[in-house]
Design a protein around this motif. Structure first.
Motif, PDB file in Angstrom:
ATOM      1  N   GLN A  20       4.942  51.689 -13.512  1.00 29.17           N
ATOM      2  CA  GLN A  20       3.519  50.956 -13.255  1.00 29.17           C
ATOM      3  C   GLN A  20       3.102  50.261 -14.040  1.00 29.17           C
ATOM      4  OE1 GLN A  20       0.956  54.180 -12.357  1.00 29.17           O
ATOM      5  NE2 GLN A  20       1.533  55.304 -14.090  1.00 29.17           N
ATOM      6  N   ALA A  37      -0.873  49.645 -15.859  1.00 27.87           N
ATOM      7  CA  ALA A  37      -2.234  50.258 -16.200  1.00 27.87           C
ATOM      8  C   ALA A  37      -2.891  49.743 -16.884  1.00 27.87           C
ATOM      9  CB  ALA A  37      -1.885  51.788 -16.457  1.00 27.87           C
ATOM     10  N   SER A  60       3.705  53.990 -18.379  1.00 22.82           N
ATOM     11  CA  SER A  60       2.739  52.856 -17.883  1.00 22.82           C
ATOM     12  C   SER A  60       2.787  51.526 -18.760  1.00 22.82           C
ATOM     13  CB  SER A  60       1.527  53.514 -17.700  1.00 22.82           C
ATOM     14  OG  SER A  60       1.385  54.352 -16.705  1.00 22.82           O
TER      15      SER A  60
END
Length: 455
Positions: free
Chosen positions: A271, A273, A334
């Motif tokens: 992901q 972030a 992240s």
């Protein structure tokens, strides 16, 4: 923004077993974001850095003009929110949400206005500034090239902002862009680092790197002197960022979504972030390997010799030429940033600036990922013993061999020569978990001067 085609990268780059940070009991201890039901509702919550960032966004919207920035207190694992004004209801609201509240004098509107004044009157090569929520001021830094009339102009501009609005400091190094990150990429006599593999808006494989690398060189290879594998599609530098989208020439390429730590170890990236001031982050670069530090500022402006770049993340993570474009990430996988430039080196330390990944992805229309097999590695390999200051993985590091015991760091987050096959990155007291860096690089970090680009 200059537009070019991007290079591609073979899946062989960053190949190896995956050692997911989360599988190793994580690099650093995490407290649960939830609270005991018996806890006072007004007491600050114990939060992970990512959860603190989400809460900060919510409070920024809820508090409106009273919100004056926030930062993550890693020692207490709490979000600290700055509030201006005497509206006790807003203070109570922020406390009930789980934040520690600090009442301050300078509003975000005032700090942003001061930053606009700096841009208008003191856009001088070799300077940088960012709002520091921990001091509720703008921190203005000048490198060693800012002398004579230019220094006088900068000093008078800062003084003109008013007492308590800004802090001016001098750096002994030189601001310049860095060129490297995770795996090395080569082109036109330059070396940079691949940041993160992505999927372009048309579904084709690509990767992100620094914009100053993409502006300088159109085609990139994964080997020095090798045939090009990817071509620059979009590049921004200087201006509103420092990022480039580079497309793999072979559309069948399936690069992994990970960061290569060396010695066959990788960290899965799942992901993107936002960064938070006070958050611990890790950087991988082809020159200096794996390094760690903290985020010290957001939305930073840097005046490189090539021009002004805005919207960057400021950190105390060290970097050197060849590290540009490389990966800034967190222990939980992240993606945070792409290495832009900074000062100092990985012996004396320094300040380093990063392009936020979220902004770059939105600008080029790409998403994180790239295909490729990823497996989880063992989480308990690489236990090592840290020195008094060196960060050594003492519980669960990701990597084989003993942890770091020679790296020094005034803050304790150093990477040092390990006794085994890989180094450890630890915390301030050297007693927490570590990531195996796997490249035998000594030297910790401490605040040091000089801003530089890395190619």
């Amino acid at each position: 923004m200059s537009h070019k085609r991007m290079p591609k990268r073979n899946a062989a780059i960053a190949a190896g077993s995956v050692v997911a940070l989360g599988a190793a009991a994580l690099l650093l201890p995490h407290a649960n974001a939830s609270q005991d039901g018996a806890t006072d509702a007004a007491a600050p919550r114990t939060l992970k850095a990512g959860d603190a960032g989400s809460l900060a966004e919510q409070l920024a919207a809820a508090l409106g003009d009273a919100f004056a920035g926030s930062y993550y207190d890693a020692g207490r694992q709490q979000l600290v929110v700055n509030v201006v004004g005497d509206n006790n209801q807003l203070v109570v609201q922020a406390k009930k949400a789980g934040a520690a509240v600090r009442q301050v004098d300078n509003s975000m509107a005032e700090l942003e206005a001061a930053a606009r004044t700096l841009k208008a009157d003191a856009t001088i090569p070799g300077t940088a500034w960012a709002v520091d929520p921990r001091t509720n001021k703008i921190v203005v830094t000048a490198d060693r090239t800012v002398t004579g009339d230019r220094w006088d102009t900068l000093e008078s501009t800062v003084e003109g902002l008013g007492s308590g609005m800004a802090t001016l400091r001098k750096s002994s190094g030189t601001f310049k862009p860095f060129a490297s990150g995770g795996d090395a990429i080569f082109g036109g006599g330059s070396r940079c680092s691949l940041g993160f593999n992505v999927v372009a808006d048309d579904g084709s494989p690509a990767f992100l790197t620094a914009g100053h690398c993409g502006v300088a060189v159109e085609q990139w290879s994964d080997a020095q002197g090798g045939a090009p594998i990817a071509t620059v599609d979009q590049a921004v530098f200087p201006g509103a960022g420092d990022f480039a989208l580079v497309r793999y020439d072979d559309p069948a390429t399936q690069p992994p979504s990970d960061v290569n730590l060396g010695n066959g170890q990788t960290v899965a990236i799942d992901q993107a972030a936002e960064a938070a001031v006070g958050q611990q982050v890790f950087r991988m670069g082809s020159t200096t390997g794996l390094r760690d530090g903290q985020v010290t500022g957001l939305n930073a402006t840097v005046n490189y010799p090539e021009g002004t770049v805005t919207g960057l993340i400021q950190t105390n993570v060290c970097a050197e030429p060849g590290d540009s474009g490389g990966s800034l990430f967190t222990q939980d996988g992240s993606a945070i940033g792409l290495t832009s430039g900074g000062s100092g080196d990985c012996t004396s330390g320094g300040e380093t600036f990063f392009q936020p990944v979220t902004t770059a992805l939105e600008a080029v229309g790409a998403t994180l990922g790239g295909g490729g097999a990823q497996g989880a590695g063992e989480g308990d390999a690489g236990a090592g013993s840290g020195g008094d200051e060196a960060g050594g993985g003492q519980d669960a590091g990701a990597g084989a061999g003993a942890g770091a015991d020679e790296g020094e760091d005034a803050d304790g987050g150093g990477i040092g020569d390990g006794d085994g096959d890989s180094d450890g990155v630890g915390d301030a007291d050297g007693n927490r978990d570590g990531i195996g860096a796997g490249n035998g690089i000594g030297a910790g970090r401490e605040d040091a001067p000089g801003l530089v680009q890395t190619h």
